[in-house]
Design a protein around this motif. Structure first.
Motif, PDB file in Angstrom:
ATOM      1  N   LEU A  22       0.968  -1.184  -0.030  1.00  0.00           N
ATOM      2  CA  LEU A  22      -0.062  -0.088   0.041  1.00  0.00           C
ATOM      3  C   LEU A  22       0.883   1.125  -0.018  1.00  0.00           C
ATOM      4  N   SER A  23       0.365   2.271  -0.677  1.00  0.00           N
ATOM      5  CA  SER A  23       1.096   3.680  -0.512  1.00  0.00           C
ATOM      6  C   SER A  23       1.105   4.315   0.787  1.00  0.00           C
TER       7      SER A  23
ATOM      8  N   GLU B  47      -9.512  -4.799   2.526  1.00  0.00           N
ATOM      9  CA  GLU B  47     -10.577  -5.374   1.361  1.00  0.00           C
ATOM     10  C   GLU B  47     -11.165  -4.012   0.726  1.00  0.00           C
ATOM     11  N   GLN B  48     -11.333  -3.079   1.618  1.00  0.00           N
ATOM     12  CA  GLN B  48     -12.074  -1.916   0.943  1.00  0.00           C
ATOM     13  C   GLN B  48     -11.262  -1.073   0.004  1.00  0.00           C
ATOM     14  N   LEU B  49      -9.832  -1.104   0.623  1.00  0.00           N
ATOM     15  CA  LEU B  49      -8.673  -0.517  -0.450  1.00  0.00           C
ATOM     16  C   LEU B  49      -8.638  -0.892  -1.705  1.00  0.00           C
ATOM     17  N   ASP B  50      -8.362  -2.134  -1.728  1.00  0.00           N
ATOM     18  CA  ASP B  50      -8.055  -2.984  -2.892  1.00  0.00           C
ATOM     19  C   ASP B  50      -8.491  -4.195  -3.150  1.00  0.00           C
TER      20      ASP B  50
ATOM     21  N   GLU C 152      -6.129 -15.258  -1.601  1.00  0.00           N
ATOM     22  CA  GLU C 152      -6.907 -15.882  -2.793  1.00  0.00           C
ATOM     23  C   GLU C 152      -6.786 -14.844  -3.791  1.00  0.00           C
ATOM     24  N   GLN C 153      -6.478 -15.149  -5.129  1.00  0.00           N
ATOM     25  CA  GLN C 153      -6.675 -14.174  -6.163  1.00  0.00           C
ATOM     26  C   GLN C 153      -7.816 -13.484  -6.653  1.00  0.00           C
ATOM     27  N   ILE C 154      -7.822 -12.382  -6.592  1.00  0.00           N
ATOM     28  CA  ILE C 154      -9.077 -11.381  -6.867  1.00  0.00           C
ATOM     29  C   ILE C 154      -9.743 -11.935  -8.362  1.00  0.00           C
ATOM     30  N   ASP C 155     -10.826 -12.218  -8.426  1.00  0.00           N
ATOM     31  CA  ASP C 155     -11.733 -12.531  -9.325  1.00  0.00           C
ATOM     32  C   ASP C 155     -12.810 -11.553  -9.525  1.00  0.00           C
ATOM     33  N   PRO C 156     -12.814 -10.320 -10.030  1.00  0.00           N
ATOM     34  CA  PRO C 156     -13.730  -9.264 -10.075  1.00  0.00           C
ATOM     35  C   PRO C 156     -15.129  -9.901 -10.265  1.00  0.00           C
TER      36      PRO C 156
END
Length: 194
Positions: free
Chosen positions: A28-29, A152-155, A166-170
């Motif tokens: 994260l930044s 989770e809300q950020l990215d 887990e890989q993100i599956d939009p």
């Protein structure tokens, strides 16, 4: 024998949960780890600073084992342990937390579970190491849960370590969320409970 098992178990859970909390900052930044993400200003780096401060107190000062770095007096607690100033770096805060947990680990290793301590800001100040280990594990777990939701809300990243992420599956996430929304919608109609 049960004392050794209990101590090792609680200590192991605390170690895992500490690492999970710090992992929530990865990638994260500087802005994202610091920015207020709730109405009360909760932020990821502030959660780490808060846990460092209180772990140093509960598993150090409470057992007459003062933390070597200066801590603000507990009597002066004003919530400033929940956020970082512009002059505090991520590295400083993570380093503070790591030093706090090394100090706490020494307390855990060196004292028996029934070692007495004093929490002067509690109504019943007399405590045992066992109670403080449970307390700090509960508090760390609670704040790691906050960090889970904030991250989770950020990215969209979830999990406790990169290894179990887990890989993100939009499209799959959107479909899952839509299913839950459809299940919730009837609660808004006539006859819905307040």
């Amino acid at each position: 024998m049960i004392d050794d098992f209990a101590k090792d178990y609680l200590h192991g859970q605390l170690e895992v949960t500490r690492r999970a909390l710090v992992w929530k900052l990865d990638g994260l930044s500087e802005y994202d780890v610091r920015r207020p993400l709730t109405a009360t200003g909760t932020n990821l780096l502030g959660l780490v600073k808060h846990m460092a401060t209180w772990e140093a107190r509960y598993l150090g000062e409470v057992f007459d084992r003062p933390f070597p770095d200066p801590l603000p007096r507990w009597q002066d607690a004003d919530g400033s342990d929940l956020w970082v100033t512009r002059d505090e770096t991520r590295e400083q805060i993570i380093g503070f937390y790591q030093r706090a947990w090394e100090h706490a680990d020494a307390t855990i290793r060196e004292l028996p579970l029934d070692a007495p301590g004093q929490v002067p800001w509690w109504p019943r100040p007399g405590v045992k190491l066992f109670a403080m280990m449970v307390h700090i594990l509960q508090d760390t777990t609670r704040h790691a849960g906050h960090a889970d939701i904030l991250r989770e809300q950020l990215d969209g990243r979830t999990g406790v370590t990169a290894e179990y992420e887990e890989q993100i599956d939009p499209p799959a996430r959107a479909a899952h969320r839509a299913m839950i929304e459809r299940a919730a919608q009837p609660a808004t109609g006539p006859g819905a409970a307040p």
